[in-house]
Motif scaffolding. Sequence first.
Motif, PDB file in Angstrom:
ATOM      1  N   THR A  32       0.827  -1.206   0.000  1.00 14.98           N
ATOM      2  CA  THR A  32       0.000   0.000   0.000  1.00 14.98           C
ATOM      3  C   THR A  32       0.857   1.250   0.000  1.00 14.98           C
ATOM      4  O   THR A  32       0.556   2.225  -0.700  1.00 14.98           O
ATOM      5  N   GLY A  82      -5.543   3.533   2.582  1.00 17.54           N
ATOM      6  CA  GLY A  82      -6.122   2.468   1.774  1.00 17.54           C
ATOM      7  C   GLY A  82      -7.038   2.951   0.677  1.00 17.54           C
ATOM      8  O   GLY A  82      -8.161   3.338   0.956  1.00 17.54           O
ATOM      9  N   GLU A 101      -7.081  -0.833  -5.091  1.00 16.61           N
ATOM     10  CA  GLU A 101      -6.403  -2.094  -4.799  1.00 16.61           C
ATOM     11  C   GLU A 101      -7.266  -3.293  -5.169  1.00 16.61           C
ATOM     12  O   GLU A 101      -6.764  -4.286  -5.698  1.00 16.61           O
ATOM     13  N   GLY A 107      -2.337  -5.209  -1.299  1.00 15.32           N
ATOM     14  CA  GLY A 107      -2.070  -4.244  -0.242  1.00 15.32           C
ATOM     15  C   GLY A 107      -2.969  -4.438   0.959  1.00 15.32           C
ATOM     16  O   GLY A 107      -3.819  -5.333   0.994  1.00 15.32           O
TER      17      GLY A 107
END
Length: 341
Positions: free
Chosen positions: A105, A281, A286, A293
């Motif tokens: 991440t 995040g 993702e 991540g």
Amino acid sequence: MSRSKALQAYTIVRLLLAPLMLWTIVTVVFLLLRATPGDPVDAILGPKAPEEVKNAMREQLGLGKPLWLQYLNYLGDLLRFDLGTSLTTRGQTVWEIIQQYFPATVEIAVCSMIVALVVGIGVGTLSAGRPNSGWDVFGRLFGIITYALPAFWMGMIVQLVFAVQLQWFPLGTRFPITQTPPAGPTGLYTIDSLLSLNFGQFFTSLYHLALPSLTLGILISGIFERIVRVNLKQTLLADYVEAARARGIPESKIIISHALKNAMIPVITVMGLTLAALLGGAILTEVTFSWPGLANRLYEAISLRDYPTVQGIVVFFAAIVVMASILIDILNAFIDPRIRY
């Protein structure tokens, strides 16, 4: 009050408010997880497991206790920096999950931020420096379009075109599964490959980072473009800019050496909070790119009703955002004395 004492008082107040903000986030997440439908025991054992087995597991996990007692136990664990143990990964602690997935991440967040700053500041400067021109129109459209496009939709389109149709970029991996990934102390493939002077692994890592980081970076660059363009236009109308023009200083030097510095002050705030949000995040990005991540791991934990993992990752992300917010506030107070008074 002197400048140093005012800054100290402002810093102390912001630091004292940080635990209150974290406690509020922790409480909200704890209650929301238990208010949503579903049972983590069913996610672990399956809905067809015997009821006595389910009840035994609930007692083992502490889910059979009263809600207030679960809450107090959880707060006590947090005070000891114990984020708990995952319900679905065979005894793996939440700290181990964070250590395993967070570097991915960080890597995509930092690369996306670099792309966003370069593109956003560049387009915003060109747009503000040439008012009522084609560049100005392009800057306006660029800021609106990139801000409005959904990240998940854009991610799917980009993958379909550049990874599936043209096959210019890999799809859904951080490193080729047929190769050994870089090993090192940071967990960041780009940094660890440079530390070991393995430039082949470095360029391979960048190659796999390129598509998701370019997509996310360009999408959030519209935020910086709009801020730079608006503030730079206002700065270029200031008296000291007119005085610089009267002295015959070239327009490009006025923009870069004088006006842009003052126009960048609001960008610092947005940059810090945006980076914190990215580190906290970019779940849609993702998940869309199957990037391994921590945000993607959070999505899996939510799907599996893994209470400790969800709570631990959210608290970790919240701590990042709160600390970034405090640092940005202190930096702005140091730069602009008006904030402290």
